[in-house]
Enzyme design. Structure first.
Site, PDB file in Angstrom:
ATOM      1  N   ARG A 119       0.803  -1.220   0.077  1.00  0.00           N
ATOM      2  CA  ARG A 119       0.136  -0.291   0.210  1.00  0.00           C
ATOM      3  C   ARG A 119       0.867   1.270   0.117  1.00  0.00           C
ATOM      4  O   ARG A 119       1.616   1.477   1.056  1.00  0.00           O
ATOM      5  CB  ARG A 119      -0.893   0.017   1.132  1.00  0.00           C
ATOM      6  CG  ARG A 119      -1.492   1.285   1.288  1.00  0.00           C
ATOM      7  CD  ARG A 119      -3.033   1.308   2.254  1.00  0.00           C
ATOM      8  NE  ARG A 119      -4.007   0.622   2.053  1.00  0.00           N
ATOM      9  CZ  ARG A 119      -5.045   0.698   2.407  1.00  0.00           C
ATOM     10  NH1 ARG A 119      -5.208   1.548   3.329  1.00  0.00           N
ATOM     11  NH2 ARG A 119      -6.218   0.262   1.976  1.00  0.00           N
ATOM     12  N   HIS A 146      -7.496   0.820  -6.742  1.00  0.00           N
ATOM     13  CA  HIS A 146      -7.464  -0.309  -5.305  1.00  0.00           C
ATOM     14  C   HIS A 146      -8.284  -1.410  -5.753  1.00  0.00           C
ATOM     15  O   HIS A 146      -9.452  -1.608  -5.412  1.00  0.00           O
ATOM     16  CB  HIS A 146      -8.464   0.798  -4.206  1.00  0.00           C
ATOM     17  CG  HIS A 146      -8.391   0.115  -2.728  1.00  0.00           C
ATOM     18  ND1 HIS A 146      -7.566  -0.860  -2.636  1.00  0.00           N
ATOM     19  CD2 HIS A 146      -9.226   0.497  -1.766  1.00  0.00           C
ATOM     20  CE1 HIS A 146      -8.050  -1.107  -1.117  1.00  0.00           C
ATOM     21  NE2 HIS A 146      -8.629  -0.253  -0.651  1.00  0.00           N
ATOM     22  N   GLN A 149     -10.019  -4.034  -3.330  1.00  0.00           N
ATOM     23  CA  GLN A 149     -11.645  -3.191  -2.729  1.00  0.00           C
ATOM     24  C   GLN A 149     -12.734  -3.876  -3.680  1.00  0.00           C
ATOM     25  O   GLN A 149     -13.640  -4.136  -3.272  1.00  0.00           O
ATOM     26  CB  GLN A 149     -11.502  -1.841  -2.756  1.00  0.00           C
ATOM     27  CG  GLN A 149     -12.643  -1.393  -2.093  1.00  0.00           C
ATOM     28  CD  GLN A 149     -12.984  -1.841  -0.611  1.00  0.00           C
ATOM     29  OE1 GLN A 149     -12.097  -1.582   0.306  1.00  0.00           O
ATOM     30  NE2 GLN A 149     -14.165  -2.217  -0.289  1.00  0.00           N
ATOM     31  N   ASP A 237     -17.192   7.452  -1.410  1.00  0.00           N
ATOM     32  CA  ASP A 237     -16.062   7.122  -0.659  1.00  0.00           C
ATOM     33  C   ASP A 237     -15.613   8.711   0.070  1.00  0.00           C
ATOM     34  O   ASP A 237     -16.384   9.688  -0.460  1.00  0.00           O
ATOM     35  CB  ASP A 237     -14.751   6.602  -1.482  1.00  0.00           C
ATOM     36  CG  ASP A 237     -13.515   6.569  -0.970  1.00  0.00           C
ATOM     37  OD1 ASP A 237     -13.671   6.352   0.481  1.00  0.00           O
ATOM     38  OD2 ASP A 237     -12.640   6.336  -1.474  1.00  0.00           O
ATOM     39  N   CYS A 276     -16.225   1.733   0.703  1.00  0.00           N
ATOM     40  CA  CYS A 276     -15.187   1.019   1.161  1.00  0.00           C
ATOM     41  C   CYS A 276     -14.672   1.236   2.533  1.00  0.00           C
ATOM     42  O   CYS A 276     -14.074   0.155   3.042  1.00  0.00           O
ATOM     43  CB  CYS A 276     -13.845   1.203   0.210  1.00  0.00           C
ATOM     44  SG  CYS A 276     -13.365   3.036   0.257  1.00  0.00           S
ATOM     45  N   ARG A 304     -13.794  -8.217   2.415  1.00  0.00           N
ATOM     46  CA  ARG A 304     -12.412  -8.025   2.039  1.00  0.00           C
ATOM     47  C   ARG A 304     -11.661  -9.270   2.327  1.00  0.00           C
ATOM     48  O   ARG A 304     -10.886  -9.583   1.658  1.00  0.00           O
ATOM     49  CB  ARG A 304     -11.763  -6.813   2.768  1.00  0.00           C
ATOM     50  CG  ARG A 304     -12.332  -5.597   2.697  1.00  0.00           C
ATOM     51  CD  ARG A 304     -12.277  -5.185   1.187  1.00  0.00           C
ATOM     52  NE  ARG A 304     -10.794  -5.215   0.894  1.00  0.00           N
ATOM     53  CZ  ARG A 304      -9.741  -3.902   1.277  1.00  0.00           C
ATOM     54  NH1 ARG A 304     -10.219  -2.940   1.779  1.00  0.00           N
ATOM     55  NH2 ARG A 304      -8.676  -4.289   0.666  1.00  0.00           N
TER      56      ARG A 304
END
Ligand code: CP
Ligand code: NVA
Length: 321
Positions: A119, A146, A149, A237, A276, A304
């Site tokens: 990340r 991402h 996700q 988001d 998310c 996830r």
């Protein structure tokens, strides 16, 4: 045999920097596998390994240059459930923080672990890591995308009874990394995306083009209700992603794109709300929607784990051709 043809024979490392690295068929296989594995271990303690322990003996190294709760914990639990183990590195306590190169880090870790998740702020760093590593590199979020996700998001949508082909997904707010991966998924899995953002905060044209080339319909609008009307799924988001300035002008521009009860009511009656997380309730989503009956955000968070398992299995050659 020439070195070039030897190279052709070498097994290709399966990096997962973006959804396109796997492609639509592999993503479909991941979604099936995730549903099967999730069902097979229903009611089990979360740390117990799946019966087949497909990644027994395997180690995942995770490099975090940004904060994380879900990605960190879900990859860790995913590896435990697959029979493997993890280790977590961060910039501050590794030699990366003292200037050791990504190239050397990649080559060292490749001798020590079976796969690497990163990340980071800069997508180019994840690409560089993948270039020098000899083991699969998985993107756990960059400034650009991402992908992990979105595998969890697609799983959540399917679990809630919605088929992907022809699905109408509305995105409200900032045209960010999460939206980029949704657009990439739309082209691969053949669903449509209505994007409602303020002017100046649209997604990168490259991702819109990717979706359209794959056959998805993409609507770009500055009107929130045009995006939301009749949608099967509404997604938003944070308005300010990690590493971005907390700009008042941006927050003001985002105000009309808050997903509240009135906006949600313009979607289909059985529409679902996804986020998310982490959420900033009162900014991008109202408390009523976040806590309301159409919200599936905690199913999405749990997924996830199930999504990471199928991504790891694909990356390590246990899934997909
Ligand atoms: N959604 C997500 O990636 O959460 P974390 O930042 O907590 O990992
Ligand atoms: N767009 C957000 C996602 C967090 C999981 C960010 O990059 O901070």
């Amino acid at each position: 045999m020439s070195s070039e043809s030897l190279l052709d024979l070498a097994p290709k490392v399966r990096n997962f920097l973006d959804l396109g690295d796997a492609g639509g068929d592999a993503i479909a296989a991941m979604l099936n596998d995730a549903q099967d594995r999730k069902a097979a271990r229903k009611g089990w303690p979360k740390g117990r390994a799946d019966a087949d322990k497909p990644l027994e003996g395997h180690v995942l190294a995770m490099i975090f240059e940004k904060s994380s709760t879900r990605t960190r914990v879900s990859f860790d639990i995913a590896m435990r459930q697959l029979g493997g183990t993890t280790l977590i590195m961060d910039t501050a306590t590794s030699q990366l923080g003292r200037g050791e190169t990504i190239a050397d880090t990649a080559r060292v870790l490749s001798r020590m672990v079976d796969t690497i998740m990163i990340r980071t702020d800069d997508h180019a760093k994840a690409q560089e890591l993948a270039h020098y590593a000899h083991v699969p590199v998985i993107n756990g979020l960059t400034d650009r995308s991402h992908p992990c996700q979105i595998v969890a998001d697609l799983l959540t949508v399917i679990e809630h009874g919605k088929a992907l082909p022809g699905l109408e997904l509305a995105w409200l707010g900032d045209g960010n990394n999460v939206l980029h991966s949704i657009l990439e998924a739309a082209g691969l899995m053949k669903f449509n995306v209505r994007v409602g953002t303020p002017a100046g905060y649209e997604p990168d044209a490259e991702f819109v083009e990717m979706a359209r080339t794959g056959g998805a319909q993409v609507t770009l609008t500055h009107d929130a209700s045009t995006a939301a009307q009749g949608a099967d799924v509404i997604v938003t988001d944070t308005w300010i992603s990690m590493g971005q300035d907390h700009a008042e002008a941006k927050l003001a521009a985002m105000e009309p794109y808050r997903v509240d009860e009135a906006l949600m009511a313009t979607a289909k009656p059985d529409a679902k709300f996804l986020h998310c997380l982490p959420a900033h309730v009162g900014d991008e989503v109202s408390d009523g929607v976040f806590e309301g009956p159409q919200s599936v955000v905690f199913d999405e968070a749990e997924n996830r784990i199930h999504a990471q398992k199928s991504i790891l299995l694909w990356a390590l050659g246990h899934l997909g051709s």
